[in-house]
Design an enzyme around this catalytic site. Sequence first.
Site, PDB file in Angstrom:
ATOM      1  N   ASP A   1       0.819  -1.213   0.000  1.00 48.35           N
ATOM      2  CA  ASP A   1       0.000   0.000   0.000  1.00 48.35           C
ATOM      3  C   ASP A   1       0.853   1.263   0.000  1.00 48.35           C
ATOM      4  OD1 ASP A   1      -2.090   1.824   0.304  1.00 48.35           O
ATOM      5  OD2 ASP A   1      -2.173   1.546   2.473  1.00 48.35           O
TER       6      ASP A   1
ATOM      7  N   ASP B   1      -2.075   5.766  -5.153  1.00 49.10           N
ATOM      8  CA  ASP B   1      -2.401   4.887  -4.030  1.00 49.10           C
ATOM      9  C   ASP B   1      -2.714   3.477  -4.508  1.00 49.10           C
ATOM     10  OD1 ASP B   1      -3.276   3.709  -1.720  1.00 49.10           O
ATOM     11  OD2 ASP B   1      -4.923   5.081  -1.344  1.00 49.10           O
TER      12      ASP B   1
END
Length: 509
Positions: free
Chosen positions: A103, A290
């Site tokens: 992430d 992201d």
Amino acid sequence: MGVHSVTSLVVSFLLFFSASSESNDGTLRVGLKKLKLDPNNRLATRFGSKQEKAFRSSLKEFRSNDKNAGDADIVALKNYLDAQYYGEIAIGTPPQKFTVIFDTGSSNLWVPSGKCYFSLSCFFHSKYKSSRSSTYKESGKRAAIHYGSGSIAGFFSYDAVTVGDLVVKTQEFIEATSEPGLTFLVAKFDGLLGLGFQEISVGNATPVWYNMLKQGLIKKPVFSFWLNRDTKSEEGGELVFGGVDPKHFKGEHTYVPVTRRGYWQFDMGEVLIAGKSTGYCENGCSAIADSGTSLLAGPTAVIAMINKAIGASGVVSQQCKTVVDQYGQSILDLLLAKAQPKHICSQIGLCTFDGTHGVSMGIESVVDKESTKSSSGLRDAGCAPCEMAVVWIQSQLMQNMTQKRIVNYINDICERMPSPNGESAVDCSQLCKMPTVSFTIGGKVFDLAPEEYVLKIGEGPVAQCISGFTALDLPPPRGPLWILGDVFMGRYHTVFHFGNEQVGFAEAA
């Protein structure tokens, strides 16, 4: 996240780690494998959205009690149920395996702890047992991370972390002892490996990526994502630590500098629908790349315009309709009179101008405020819809629309406001008629076609299609902010250059 995943949305497939290898060129290649998502998980994602709404309402209190929480806003709004790309790591000696999300929108490593006794989620995932590791070291620090539809709490520990063939020594990570809610219960992953900057690391823990470099495990301070969007392919994609693979992209990368360390945040230019400017980001917006969300999140004003353009379902906002009915003509007249757009809502008494922007509802969306009773009535609640109406009318004036068409347009948008649960259904049969949506980064226009921004669940006559766009409102100076998740990163190979503090995008091969 990032912001931040952000709202709950189901995706067409999940990806798991398949292979990893260290190359002679000093890179570590992490292979990704696809796995179809069970559509029944949609029930859990809808449940999670209610928790997210409640969390949004308490975010101001959370920020006021934590001086550093301003940098955690986007992490706090992420909902990892919509994440797509997973991998396998190991912790301890001998290694204990875990499935994690890689992430770029957060910075901590956490996995469920063997000391997690009272959270149902822990019984369905792999748990780290420190007593079985010869390289474990105690920390003693407590830890907590809040997300949009859940939270984790626990404590920090140190141990060896294995990623592919590399072993990171004495890595600080969180042992989660509490994972309340359905979010982590039904999730396909055990934990999270953050690839963001240390500035947003809870407890100021050194991220795994930093230690890879510090310990000389990776030669170049770069990593890159190639996400294979071909649903028929066996190969899910590849995460390359230490460089890029030329086979993953076409042409040259467009690089932009990181403007705020924490997330991989950069300046973004205008957003276009069918090649026409929305006007919202003409003075600039911020964006983060992201990998922890499949979605593309942005300001409600623009997402509502996209919803209308692609025929997405939405919800009716009575506040929006009231503002348009009572003040729409006044806003139009002021814009025609060349009034400063950012002053208009304060001029007509619906906002208080603080010198840079109208003071509105902050992080809450218009829809979230529908049920809020304010002593000031429309004057308080009308600021955000007023500011959106200014954007909408501006965009139509730039296209030389008549006043009648402009009024009809903004009335229609008020009936297509982004749903508070994040899901906006679209007609699968209408994909060929939907417009291209484009983003300007580093002076270059990056297009997304309908088949790239619409998420398809299932096949054949039972297939369902959902818009990959969702609303996220952050006021200045933190916003306006866009979160470019896997919907964008799938089309564009993404390079995260830690050494130069840059993000680069090129068309994926």
